[in-house]
Design an enzyme around this catalytic site. Structure first.
Site, PDB file in Angstrom:
ATOM      1  N   ASN A  80       0.792  -0.875  -0.082  1.00 53.72           N
ATOM      2  CA  ASN A  80       0.354  -0.200  -0.071  1.00 53.72           C
ATOM      3  C   ASN A  80       0.618   1.841  -0.376  1.00 53.72           C
ATOM      4  O   ASN A  80       1.627   1.722   0.897  1.00 53.72           O
ATOM      5  CB  ASN A  80      -1.012  -0.119   1.571  1.00 53.72           C
ATOM      6  CG  ASN A  80      -2.041   1.266   1.365  1.00 53.72           C
ATOM      7  OD1 ASN A  80      -1.895   1.882   0.982  1.00 53.72           O
ATOM      8  ND2 ASN A  80      -2.306   0.993   2.741  1.00 53.72           N
TER       9      ASN A  80
ATOM     10  N   LYS B  74      -0.038   4.198   0.070  1.00 56.44           N
ATOM     11  CA  LYS B  74      -0.264   5.562   0.555  1.00 56.44           C
ATOM     12  C   LYS B  74      -0.023   6.146  -0.462  1.00 56.44           C
ATOM     13  O   LYS B  74      -0.127   6.673  -1.807  1.00 56.44           O
ATOM     14  CB  LYS B  74       0.205   5.666   1.772  1.00 56.44           C
ATOM     15  CG  LYS B  74       0.506   4.692   3.214  1.00 56.44           C
ATOM     16  CD  LYS B  74       0.483   4.464   4.116  1.00 56.44           C
ATOM     17  CE  LYS B  74       0.317   3.289   4.492  1.00 56.44           C
ATOM     18  NZ  LYS B  74      -0.013   3.380   6.048  1.00 56.44           N
TER      19      LYS B  74
ATOM     20  N   HIS C 238      -9.029   1.382   5.225  1.00 58.11           N
ATOM     21  CA  HIS C 238      -7.812   2.058   5.535  1.00 58.11           C
ATOM     22  C   HIS C 238      -8.057   2.786   6.729  1.00 58.11           C
ATOM     23  O   HIS C 238      -9.255   3.300   6.965  1.00 58.11           O
ATOM     24  CB  HIS C 238      -7.196   2.194   4.765  1.00 58.11           C
ATOM     25  CG  HIS C 238      -6.017   1.839   5.354  1.00 58.11           C
ATOM     26  ND1 HIS C 238      -5.334   3.018   6.320  1.00 58.11           N
ATOM     27  CD2 HIS C 238      -4.846   1.194   5.147  1.00 58.11           C
ATOM     28  CE1 HIS C 238      -3.840   2.450   6.138  1.00 58.11           C
ATOM     29  NE2 HIS C 238      -3.447   1.624   5.520  1.00 58.11           N
TER      30      HIS C 238
ATOM     31  N   GLU D 257      -6.758   5.017   7.582  1.00 59.68           N
ATOM     32  CA  GLU D 257      -6.298   6.054   8.233  1.00 59.68           C
ATOM     33  C   GLU D 257      -6.432   6.824   6.746  1.00 59.68           C
ATOM     34  O   GLU D 257      -7.997   8.308   7.335  1.00 59.68           O
ATOM     35  CB  GLU D 257      -4.630   6.169   6.447  1.00 59.68           C
ATOM     36  CG  GLU D 257      -3.885   6.127   7.763  1.00 59.68           C
ATOM     37  CD  GLU D 257      -2.167   5.480   6.781  1.00 59.68           C
ATOM     38  OE1 GLU D 257      -2.666   5.742   5.589  1.00 59.68           O
ATOM     39  OE2 GLU D 257      -1.472   5.272   7.943  1.00 59.68           O
TER      40      GLU D 257
ATOM     41  N   GLU E  56      -5.112  -4.649  11.021  1.00 60.94           N
ATOM     42  CA  GLU E  56      -3.951  -3.455  10.647  1.00 60.94           C
ATOM     43  C   GLU E  56      -4.270  -2.661  12.332  1.00 60.94           C
ATOM     44  O   GLU E  56      -5.266  -1.988  12.625  1.00 60.94           O
ATOM     45  CB  GLU E  56      -4.440  -2.818   9.729  1.00 60.94           C
ATOM     46  CG  GLU E  56      -3.995  -3.520   8.428  1.00 60.94           C
ATOM     47  CD  GLU E  56      -3.990  -2.512   7.372  1.00 60.94           C
ATOM     48  OE1 GLU E  56      -2.460  -2.431   6.762  1.00 60.94           O
ATOM     49  OE2 GLU E  56      -4.128  -1.062   7.165  1.00 60.94           O
TER      50      GLU E  56
ATOM     51  N   GLY F 144       3.159   2.114  10.747  1.00 61.04           N
ATOM     52  CA  GLY F 144       3.654   3.772  10.768  1.00 61.04           C
ATOM     53  C   GLY F 144       4.655   3.919  12.144  1.00 61.04           C
ATOM     54  O   GLY F 144       5.007   4.946  12.163  1.00 61.04           O
TER      55      GLY F 144
ATOM     56  N   SER G  91       3.519  -2.492  10.382  1.00 64.23           N
ATOM     57  CA  SER G  91       5.234  -2.440  10.104  1.00 64.23           C
ATOM     58  C   SER G  91       5.622  -3.268   9.393  1.00 64.23           C
ATOM     59  O   SER G  91       6.933  -3.970  10.579  1.00 64.23           O
ATOM     60  CB  SER G  91       6.071  -2.118  11.994  1.00 64.23           C
ATOM     61  OG  SER G  91       5.341  -0.049  11.572  1.00 64.23           O
TER      62      SER G  91
END
Ligand code: PGA
Length: 252
Positions: free
Chosen positions: A9, A11, A95, A97, A167, A173, A213
């Site tokens: 991904n 992003k 996701h 985010e 996730e 991250g 991660s």
């Protein structure tokens, strides 16, 4: 047997030329890999170029989001038909985010899944708890809510075309991966929930990816877990060398 599925991904990263350059390198590095499904999810602006670039390779294309209407006055949005048209096979939906910064809810996730399935796309649905929720012992409740609210109502046939990505938000991250055991217990739990929504047979077929991660050093320990069928990789998917090492985890 669930075929392992490793997705990158990207992003909001990579210009067109960077994207093309990158995928050429990955293509060469993973050319001999047959037993892993390899997916890249570039930004919308690079989908068409990457679609052309991966033609004839074993790499598949995903989008990072989609809107649920087929067309119309929805400034800034991209429809399932457009993703299909450009060569996407997969689409990442929900996701964290998108949930955190763009108001994505379980309800909108469900609409996006429905519209994507109708176009023959394979949704990758993201779920996962925040740090406060884990610390409050609410991980399973949170994940159960997300799984049920996003996925209830789909038929076994539809469910088989989906992938779930677990996730944990605190691992995205941050360099702080869930331990293989922490991930495995949530994956097993998700599979159980999928079984309750549809049936046991279908839940055994749905692939569940871990994300947060993931890197070339921790992928093998994650992948040996019985319910971890792949990875959704952010940061470490941006370099051809690290992404290809993750894809080739068995040979590491
Ligand atoms: P990360 O991101 O690998 O950079 O933690 C994973 C994701 O958000 O899909």
């Amino acid at each position: 047997m669930r075929k392992p599925i490793i997705a990158g991904n990207w992003k909001m990263n990579k210009t067109l030329s960077e994207a093309v350059d990158f995928v050429r390198q990955v293509k060469a590095l993973v050319a001999d890999v047959r037993d892993i499904e390899i997916i890249v999810a570039p930004p919308f602006t690079a989908l068409q170029a990457i679609s052309r670039e991966i033609e004839g390779s074993t790499i598949e294309l995903a989008a990072q989001d989609v809107f649920w209407e087929p067309s119309g006055a929805y400034t800034g949005e991209i429809s399932p038909i457009m993703l299909k048209d450009v060569g996407c096979r997969y689409v990442i939906i929900g996701h964290s985010e998108r949930r955190q910064y763009f108001g994505e809810t379980n309800e909108s996730v469900q609409k996006k899944i429905k519209a994507s399935l109708a176009m023959g796309l394979h949704p990758i649905i993201c779920v996962g708890e925040a740090l406060e929720e884990r610390e409050a012992g609410r991980t399973f409740d949170m994940v159960k809510n997300q799984v049920i609210q996003c996925l209830e109502g789909f038929s076994p046939d539809e469910m088989e075309r989906m992938t779930v990505a677990y996730e944990p938000i605190w691992a995205i991250g941050t360099g702080k991966t869930a331990t293989p055991q922490q991930a495995e217990e949530v994956h097993a739990f998700i599979r159980e929930q999928l079984g309750q929504i549809t049936n046991r047979q279908v839940s055994e077929e749905v692939r569940i990816q871990y994300g947060g991660s993931v890197n070339p050093d921790n992928i093998s320990d994650l992948m040996v877990q019985p319910n971890i069928d792949g990875a959704l990789v952010g940061g470490a998917s941006l370099k051809a060398e690290s992404f290809s090492r993750i894809v080739k985890f068995k040979k590491a």
